[in-house]
Design a protein around this motif. Structure first.
Motif, mmCIF file in Angstrom:
data_model
loop_
_atom_site.group_PDB
_atom_site.id
_atom_site.type_symbol
_atom_site.label_atom_id
_atom_site.label_comp_id
_atom_site.label_asym_id
_atom_site.label_seq_id
_atom_site.Cartn_x
_atom_site.Cartn_y
_atom_site.Cartn_z
ATOM 1 N N LEU A 1 52.181 24.573 30.160
ATOM 2 C CA LEU A 1 50.930 25.073 29.719
ATOM 3 C C LEU A 1 49.948 25.301 29.561
ATOM 4 O O LEU A 1 49.494 24.138 30.321
ATOM 5 C CB LEU A 1 51.803 24.177 28.956
ATOM 6 N N ALA A 2 49.722 26.794 29.612
ATOM 7 C CA ALA A 2 48.034 26.364 29.512
ATOM 8 C C ALA A 2 47.541 26.796 28.270
ATOM 9 O O ALA A 2 48.040 27.558 27.167
ATOM 10 C CB ALA A 2 47.640 28.106 30.518
ATOM 11 N N THR A 3 45.896 26.673 28.009
ATOM 12 C CA THR A 3 45.340 26.923 26.757
ATOM 13 C C THR A 3 43.842 27.320 27.391
ATOM 14 O O THR A 3 43.273 27.459 28.117
ATOM 15 C CB THR A 3 44.714 25.294 26.189
ATOM 16 N N GLY A 4 43.223 28.241 26.478
ATOM 17 C CA GLY A 4 42.002 28.990 26.392
ATOM 18 C C GLY A 4 40.702 29.030 25.947
ATOM 19 O O GLY A 4 39.847 29.008 25.231
ATOM 20 N N ASP A 5 41.738 27.832 25.001
ATOM 21 C CA ASP A 5 40.626 27.496 23.175
ATOM 22 C C ASP A 5 40.718 25.942 23.279
ATOM 23 O O ASP A 5 40.496 25.318 22.075
ATOM 24 C CB ASP A 5 41.679 28.423 22.644
ATOM 25 N N GLY A 6 40.901 26.052 24.299
ATOM 26 C CA GLY A 6 40.134 24.090 23.709
ATOM 27 C C GLY A 6 41.801 22.371 24.082
ATOM 28 O O GLY A 6 41.434 22.308 23.560
ATOM 29 N N GLY A 7 42.622 23.133 24.012
ATOM 30 C CA GLY A 7 43.681 22.490 23.539
ATOM 31 C C GLY A 7 44.642 23.395 21.675
ATOM 32 O O GLY A 7 45.054 22.062 21.194
ATOM 33 N N ARG A 8 43.616 24.030 21.501
ATOM 34 C CA ARG A 8 44.299 24.294 20.097
ATOM 35 C C ARG A 8 45.585 25.227 19.679
ATOM 36 O O ARG A 8 45.656 25.289 19.372
ATOM 37 C CB ARG A 8 42.607 24.905 19.482
ATOM 38 N N SER A 9 45.168 25.607 21.147
ATOM 39 C CA SER A 9 46.958 26.433 20.956
ATOM 40 C C SER A 9 47.017 26.688 22.796
ATOM 41 O O SER A 9 46.871 26.880 23.451
ATOM 42 C CB SER A 9 47.083 28.139 20.684
ATOM 43 N N MET B 1 48.501 16.626 31.942
ATOM 44 C CA MET B 1 47.561 17.340 31.478
ATOM 45 C C MET B 1 46.172 17.176 31.954
ATOM 46 O O MET B 1 45.601 15.947 32.658
ATOM 47 C CB MET B 1 47.364 17.208 29.849
ATOM 48 N N THR B 2 45.189 18.411 32.454
ATOM 49 C CA THR B 2 43.989 18.440 32.634
ATOM 50 C C THR B 2 43.510 19.800 32.079
ATOM 51 O O THR B 2 43.473 20.198 31.872
ATOM 52 C CB THR B 2 44.424 18.375 34.214
ATOM 53 N N PHE B 3 41.719 19.356 32.533
ATOM 54 C CA PHE B 3 40.963 21.465 31.416
ATOM 55 C C PHE B 3 40.107 20.469 33.011
ATOM 56 O O PHE B 3 39.730 20.002 33.531
ATOM 57 C CB PHE B 3 40.716 20.216 30.309
ATOM 58 N N PHE B 4 39.888 22.943 32.989
ATOM 59 C CA PHE B 4 39.081 22.756 34.165
ATOM 60 C C PHE B 4 37.715 22.819 33.293
ATOM 61 O O PHE B 4 36.440 22.784 34.041
ATOM 62 C CB PHE B 4 39.749 24.227 34.079
ATOM 63 N N ASP B 5 37.567 22.746 31.829
ATOM 64 C CA ASP B 5 36.611 23.231 30.999
ATOM 65 C C ASP B 5 35.931 21.946 30.194
ATOM 66 O O ASP B 5 38.209 22.347 29.634
ATOM 67 C CB ASP B 5 35.394 24.091 31.472
ATOM 68 N N VAL C 1 45.993 17.000 38.011
ATOM 69 C CA VAL C 1 44.130 16.692 38.232
ATOM 70 C C VAL C 1 44.026 17.997 38.483
ATOM 71 O O VAL C 1 44.473 19.096 38.789
ATOM 72 C CB VAL C 1 43.712 15.693 39.124
ATOM 73 N N SER C 2 42.307 17.887 38.330
ATOM 74 C CA SER C 2 41.913 19.183 38.147
ATOM 75 C C SER C 2 40.286 19.391 39.180
ATOM 76 O O SER C 2 39.848 17.618 39.110
ATOM 77 C CB SER C 2 41.263 20.433 37.512
ATOM 78 N N SER C 3 39.915 19.811 39.998
ATOM 79 C CA SER C 3 38.475 19.956 39.974
ATOM 80 C C SER C 3 37.690 21.316 39.975
ATOM 81 O O SER C 3 38.563 21.967 40.760
ATOM 82 C CB SER C 3 38.202 19.249 41.868
ATOM 83 N N GLY C 4 36.399 21.329 39.650
ATOM 84 C CA GLY C 4 35.963 22.748 39.713
ATOM 85 C C GLY C 4 37.071 23.426 38.712
ATOM 86 O O GLY C 4 37.412 22.991 37.169
ATOM 87 N N ARG C 5 36.002 24.409 38.143
ATOM 88 C CA ARG C 5 36.617 25.394 37.394
ATOM 89 C C ARG C 5 37.929 26.215 36.871
ATOM 90 O O ARG C 5 38.487 27.270 36.305
ATOM 91 C CB ARG C 5 35.746 26.835 36.580
ATOM 92 N N ARG C 6 39.102 26.503 37.807
ATOM 93 C CA ARG C 6 39.794 26.949 38.370
ATOM 94 C C ARG C 6 40.831 26.317 39.895
ATOM 95 O O ARG C 6 42.549 26.457 39.675
ATOM 96 C CB ARG C 6 40.007 28.239 39.575
ATOM 97 N N ARG D 1 37.525 24.856 27.525
ATOM 98 C CA ARG D 1 38.088 26.012 26.973
ATOM 99 C C ARG D 1 39.576 26.180 27.790
ATOM 100 O O ARG D 1 40.579 25.907 27.135
ATOM 101 C CB ARG D 1 37.759 27.084 26.892
ATOM 102 N N HIS D 2 39.622 25.890 28.956
ATOM 103 C CA HIS D 2 40.990 25.906 29.703
ATOM 104 C C HIS D 2 41.058 24.790 30.179
ATOM 105 O O HIS D 2 40.738 23.927 30.958
ATOM 106 C CB HIS D 2 40.584 26.700 31.685
ATOM 107 N N GLY D 3 42.709 24.414 29.947
ATOM 108 C CA GLY D 3 43.172 23.898 30.919
ATOM 109 C C GLY D 3 44.618 23.664 30.902
ATOM 110 O O GLY D 3 45.025 24.437 30.442
#
Length: 369
Positions: A173-181, A151-155, A208-213, A157-159
């Protein structure tokens, strides 16, 4: 897509890798045992051991700073240090002893998300907001065909999290609340997987990710190794081949690192002991659209790679037979350590870490500027 048998499934998830590599490189995690292949000017890098107090194998590593890091691994083990590795606190989730943690993403010393791999409901995600004192399971895979790898996170909240192909396409899978859902993204924007293609849960760096998107996926196991790129947090993807050899369930690209949305490194090879790993590294200067083989690659399979912060040209790669450094953006690599590590990561403030089998954890010292 259905699996082609237990043997290949185990190779994809690298569940058997621990046993295959147990006998490799019993060298201690100390400066002793380093063997640079070629002298280089300036400071010489070296891993400095940090006793973790456990024999777990760590494939998940999150470098928060020079002083703070998380590691996650076998037997449901999660450790946290806040004093540069002089001491480690066991913050493993209660009752997680049967889980195989292969990735950890941390936002700071209190907030972290860990991924467990395996078929069906063995693939899980847990999150802590209090430095590992308590954990909440936020995802348990309900599909027996699915197997999540990294997995990876952009910030904060988003991963996104990556699963091997189901019905011919990688599952995200995607999350918009820091991995809470978490929610499964529609497969429409994902290119078809090649026959036998999968990602490797070797170091938490197959996604992996780089930046916000921007995000990238590393693959192997098929006729060719490939890298997939998304510029919209995993909704749509493009794909290109790499010169890292594949053609076997044990070969391909195992790890990626992007220092920005343009400059990337890929490492891999054949993880089986004693097997050759020609062209085990490649680089990209166009966001992963094209890849060029390293002129002088690492001499063997490498499972983890990271750029050094504040450098446009320096990166480190690790594997069970040693570590290598590049100071020219991935064109050439030279060895500097023969110890066994599975994963490596650097924090924004310059603190670089590695972790691996038998509870090994270390900080990187003496790197060139």
């Amino acid at each position: 897509m259905t699996r082609v048998g237990k043997t290949r499934r185990a190779l994809r998830g690298l569940r058997g890798l621990r046993g295959l590599l147990t006998g490799l490189c019993g060298a201690a995690l100390a400066v002793a045992g380093t063997a640079p292949s070629q002298a280089a000017p300036g400071p010489r890098p070296a891993w400095e051991a940090r006793d973790s107090g456990t024999d777990a194998r760590f494939r998940g590593l999150a470098a928060v700073s020079r002083s703070t890091a998380w590691v996650a691994g076998t037997k449901g083990t999660v450790l946290l240090t806040r004093d540069a590795g002089r001491s480690w606190r066991n913050v493993s989730p209660p009752g997680a002893g049967a889980l195989e943690f292969r990735d950890v993403e941390a936002f700071d010393a209190r907030r972290a998300v860990v991924l467990a791999i395996g078929d069906g409901d063995a693939s899980r995600v847990l999150r802590t907001d209090d430095g590992g004192r308590t954990w909440t399971e936020t995802f348990r895979n309900p599909d027996p065909r699915a197997f999540y790898d990294c997995m990876t996170f952009f910030d904060t909240r988003h991963g996104i999290a990556l699963g091997d192909p189901v019905d011919g396409r990688y599952r995200v899978l995607a999350t918009g609340d820091g991995g809470r859902s978490w929610r499964v993204l529609p497969p429409d924007g994902m290119p078809a997987a090649l026959p036998g293609e999968a990602a490797f849960a070797a170091s938490g760096q197959c996604l992996v990710s780089s930046g916000r998107r921007d995000a990238w996926i590393a693959t192997g196991g098929a006729a060719t190794s490939r890298v997939l790129h998304s510029a919209d947090r995993g909704r749509t993807w493009t794909v290109t081949g790499t010169p890292v050899p594949a053609g076997d369930p044990a070969r391909g690209v195992f790890a990626l690192a992007f220092r920005d949305r343009t400059h990337g490194l890929a490492v891999g090879g054949d993880y089986r002991p004693g097997q050759p790993s020609e062209r085990a590294a490649a680089r990209s200067a166009d966001g992963g659209t094209t890849w060029t083989a390293a002129g002088s690659p690492p001499p063997a399979y490498r499972s983890g790679v990271t750029w050094l912060p504040h450098s446009r040209t320096t990166a480190v790669a690790v594997g069970p037979t040693g570590s290598d450094i590049t100071t020219d953006g991935g064109r050439t690599w030279r060895g500097f350590d023969t110890g066994s590590y599975d994963t490596t990561a650097c924090a924004p403030d310059g603190g670089c870490w590695a972790a691996g089998e038998k509870g090994r954890a270390a900080r990187l010292m003496g790197t060139p500027h």
